[in-house]
Design a protein around this motif. Structure first.
Motif, PDB file in Angstrom:
ATOM      1  N   ARG A 136      23.609   7.707  41.923  1.00 39.14           N
ATOM      2  CA  ARG A 136      25.064   7.869  42.082  1.00 39.14           C
ATOM      3  C   ARG A 136      25.677   6.609  42.691  1.00 39.14           C
ATOM      4  O   ARG A 136      26.660   6.071  42.188  1.00 39.14           O
ATOM      5  CB  ARG A 136      25.361   9.078  42.959  1.00 39.14           C
ATOM      6  CG  ARG A 136      26.831   9.285  43.208  1.00 39.14           C
ATOM      7  CD  ARG A 136      27.047  10.501  44.144  1.00 39.14           C
ATOM      8  NE  ARG A 136      28.442  10.674  44.409  1.00 39.14           N
ATOM      9  CZ  ARG A 136      29.130  10.009  45.347  1.00 39.14           C
ATOM     10  NH1 ARG A 136      28.528   9.142  46.119  1.00 39.14           N
ATOM     11  NH2 ARG A 136      30.413  10.217  45.507  1.00 39.14           N
ATOM     12  N   ILE A 137      25.098   6.127  43.775  1.00 35.80           N
ATOM     13  CA  ILE A 137      25.616   4.934  44.455  1.00 35.80           C
ATOM     14  C   ILE A 137      25.569   3.724  43.524  1.00 35.80           C
ATOM     15  O   ILE A 137      26.535   2.973  43.402  1.00 35.80           O
ATOM     16  CB  ILE A 137      24.830   4.657  45.754  1.00 35.80           C
ATOM     17  CG1 ILE A 137      25.012   5.798  46.757  1.00 35.80           C
ATOM     18  CG2 ILE A 137      25.214   3.305  46.358  1.00 35.80           C
ATOM     19  CD1 ILE A 137      26.432   6.012  47.217  1.00 35.80           C
ATOM     20  N   ARG A 138      24.453   3.555  42.838  1.00 36.81           N
ATOM     21  CA  ARG A 138      24.301   2.395  41.958  1.00 36.81           C
ATOM     22  C   ARG A 138      25.287   2.440  40.794  1.00 36.81           C
ATOM     23  O   ARG A 138      25.905   1.435  40.452  1.00 36.81           O
ATOM     24  CB  ARG A 138      22.856   2.319  41.446  1.00 36.81           C
ATOM     25  CG  ARG A 138      22.605   1.143  40.566  1.00 36.81           C
ATOM     26  CD  ARG A 138      22.678  -0.161  41.353  1.00 36.81           C
ATOM     27  NE  ARG A 138      22.296  -1.246  40.476  1.00 36.81           N
ATOM     28  CZ  ARG A 138      22.972  -2.374  40.345  1.00 36.81           C
ATOM     29  NH1 ARG A 138      24.049  -2.592  41.066  1.00 36.81           N
ATOM     30  NH2 ARG A 138      22.570  -3.293  39.517  1.00 36.81           N
ATOM     31  N   LEU A 139      25.449   3.599  40.189  1.00 35.94           N
ATOM     32  CA  LEU A 139      26.380   3.709  39.069  1.00 35.94           C
ATOM     33  C   LEU A 139      27.821   3.519  39.525  1.00 35.94           C
ATOM     34  O   LEU A 139      28.628   2.919  38.806  1.00 35.94           O
ATOM     35  CB  LEU A 139      26.192   5.030  38.340  1.00 35.94           C
ATOM     36  CG  LEU A 139      24.857   5.143  37.587  1.00 35.94           C
ATOM     37  CD1 LEU A 139      24.697   6.534  36.991  1.00 35.94           C
ATOM     38  CD2 LEU A 139      24.734   4.071  36.514  1.00 35.94           C
ATOM     39  N   LEU A 140      28.155   3.994  40.703  1.00 31.44           N
ATOM     40  CA  LEU A 140      29.498   3.730  41.237  1.00 31.44           C
ATOM     41  C   LEU A 140      29.689   2.234  41.471  1.00 31.44           C
ATOM     42  O   LEU A 140      30.751   1.681  41.168  1.00 31.44           O
ATOM     43  CB  LEU A 140      29.726   4.501  42.531  1.00 31.44           C
ATOM     44  CG  LEU A 140      30.004   5.998  42.381  1.00 31.44           C
ATOM     45  CD1 LEU A 140      30.008   6.679  43.748  1.00 31.44           C
ATOM     46  CD2 LEU A 140      31.309   6.244  41.650  1.00 31.44           C
ATOM     47  N   ASP A 141      28.664   1.581  42.012  1.00 30.08           N
ATOM     48  CA  ASP A 141      28.750   0.128  42.224  1.00 30.08           C
ATOM     49  C   ASP A 141      28.980  -0.609  40.904  1.00 30.08           C
ATOM     50  O   ASP A 141      29.735  -1.567  40.843  1.00 30.08           O
ATOM     51  CB  ASP A 141      27.475  -0.408  42.872  1.00 30.08           C
ATOM     52  CG  ASP A 141      27.380  -0.098  44.353  1.00 30.08           C
ATOM     53  OD1 ASP A 141      28.416   0.225  44.956  1.00 30.08           O
ATOM     54  OD2 ASP A 141      26.259  -0.185  44.893  1.00 30.08           O
ATOM     55  N   TYR A 143      30.131   0.732  37.833  1.00 25.82           N
ATOM     56  CA  TYR A 143      31.148   1.158  36.867  1.00 25.82           C
ATOM     57  C   TYR A 143      32.437   1.710  37.454  1.00 25.82           C
ATOM     58  O   TYR A 143      33.410   1.849  36.718  1.00 25.82           O
ATOM     59  CB  TYR A 143      30.547   2.188  35.907  1.00 25.82           C
ATOM     60  CG  TYR A 143      29.323   1.635  35.228  1.00 25.82           C
ATOM     61  CD1 TYR A 143      29.407   0.540  34.376  1.00 25.82           C
ATOM     62  CD2 TYR A 143      28.063   2.182  35.450  1.00 25.82           C
ATOM     63  CE1 TYR A 143      28.281   0.012  33.762  1.00 25.82           C
ATOM     64  CE2 TYR A 143      26.933   1.656  34.836  1.00 25.82           C
ATOM     65  CZ  TYR A 143      27.051   0.571  34.000  1.00 25.82           C
ATOM     66  OH  TYR A 143      25.940   0.047  33.403  1.00 25.82           O
ATOM     67  N   ALA A 144      32.484   2.037  38.722  1.00 23.51           N
ATOM     68  CA  ALA A 144      33.733   2.544  39.303  1.00 23.51           C
ATOM     69  C   ALA A 144      34.676   1.381  39.567  1.00 23.51           C
ATOM     70  O   ALA A 144      34.232   0.263  39.857  1.00 23.51           O
ATOM     71  CB  ALA A 144      33.435   3.301  40.592  1.00 23.51           C
ATOM     72  N   TYR A 146      36.437   0.478  42.071  1.00 22.50           N
ATOM     73  CA  TYR A 146      36.322  -0.153  43.381  1.00 22.50           C
ATOM     74  C   TYR A 146      34.916  -0.012  43.957  1.00 22.50           C
ATOM     75  O   TYR A 146      34.728  -0.096  45.161  1.00 22.50           O
ATOM     76  CB  TYR A 146      37.349   0.443  44.349  1.00 22.50           C
ATOM     77  CG  TYR A 146      38.750   0.276  43.821  1.00 22.50           C
ATOM     78  CD1 TYR A 146      39.362  -0.975  43.815  1.00 22.50           C
ATOM     79  CD2 TYR A 146      39.439   1.352  43.289  1.00 22.50           C
ATOM     80  CE1 TYR A 146      40.627  -1.140  43.305  1.00 22.50           C
ATOM     81  CE2 TYR A 146      40.728   1.205  42.775  1.00 22.50           C
ATOM     82  CZ  TYR A 146      41.311  -0.049  42.781  1.00 22.50           C
ATOM     83  OH  TYR A 146      42.569  -0.216  42.274  1.00 22.50           O
ATOM     84  N   GLY A 147      33.946   0.242  43.137  1.00 22.51           N
ATOM     85  CA  GLY A 147      32.568   0.399  43.600  1.00 22.51           C
ATOM     86  C   GLY A 147      32.382   1.693  44.356  1.00 22.51           C
ATOM     87  O   GLY A 147      33.214   2.584  44.317  1.00 22.51           O
ATOM     88  N   SER A 148      31.283   1.803  45.038  1.00 21.42           N
ATOM     89  CA  SER A 148      30.937   3.039  45.738  1.00 21.42           C
ATOM     90  C   SER A 148      31.668   3.178  47.054  1.00 21.42           C
ATOM     91  O   SER A 148      31.709   4.259  47.635  1.00 21.42           O
ATOM     92  CB  SER A 148      29.432   3.091  45.996  1.00 21.42           C
ATOM     93  OG  SER A 148      29.076   2.081  46.933  1.00 21.42           O
TER      94      SER A 148
END
Length: 151
Positions: A136-141, A143-144, A146-148
């Motif tokens: 979850r953290i890595r994918l947010l970093d 593709y989100a 503003y990152g995780s």
């Protein structure tokens, strides 16, 4: 490395000893693909030395490295849950020495000894929870917008 996914912290001594009776020592060079997402999960490892990168297939992009595992950590959890198919991929990033376990033999021991089976299930469950959080953290970093938000 987390204390909940290392063998020494996760299993009582008697269960560690029983599990280790099923181990065989293996070695891999750097850059060896140990398993592929979607393929049959029939074994798992405990890393002795070196590191293994866990990755996740992302359509249209390179695989995303989720986490790196090292000394004492459980490598592979998909062997424990039907349909016994890898949920991630894994590749050595340095030479690796590990203990390898035949999944079927370990599952059979879990059935024969429910206390052992419970200890293994808790250990594997903790590893799954840790990997899910790391993914979850890595994918947010990656593709989100503003990152995780973790720094």
């Amino acid at each position: 490395m987390t204390s909940t996914t290392t063998l020494a912290a996760a299993l009582p001594a008697e269960h560690r000893e029983r599990l280790m009776r099923l181990a065989r020592e293996v070695s891999f060079a750097a850059g060896v693909r140990l398993f592929e997402e979607g393929r049959r999960a029939d074994r798992f490892w405990i890393v002795r030395t070196g590191t293994v990168a866990l990755d996740l297939h992302v359509p249209g992009r390179r695989a995303a490295v989720i986490e790196s595992l090292g000394h004492g950590e459980l490598l592979g959890w998909s062997w424990h849950f039907p349909p016994h198919v890898w949920q991630l991929g894994g590749e050595t990033t340095s030479p690796v020495r590990a203990w390898e376990f035949d999944a079927e033999a370990v599952r059979a021991l879990c059935v024969r000894d429910p206390e052992f089976g419970h200890a293994i299930a808790v250990w594997v469950g903790r590893a799954v929870a840790h990997r899910l959080h790391a993914a979850r953290i890595r994918l947010l970093d990656l593709y989100a917008p503003y990152g995780s938000g973790c720094a």
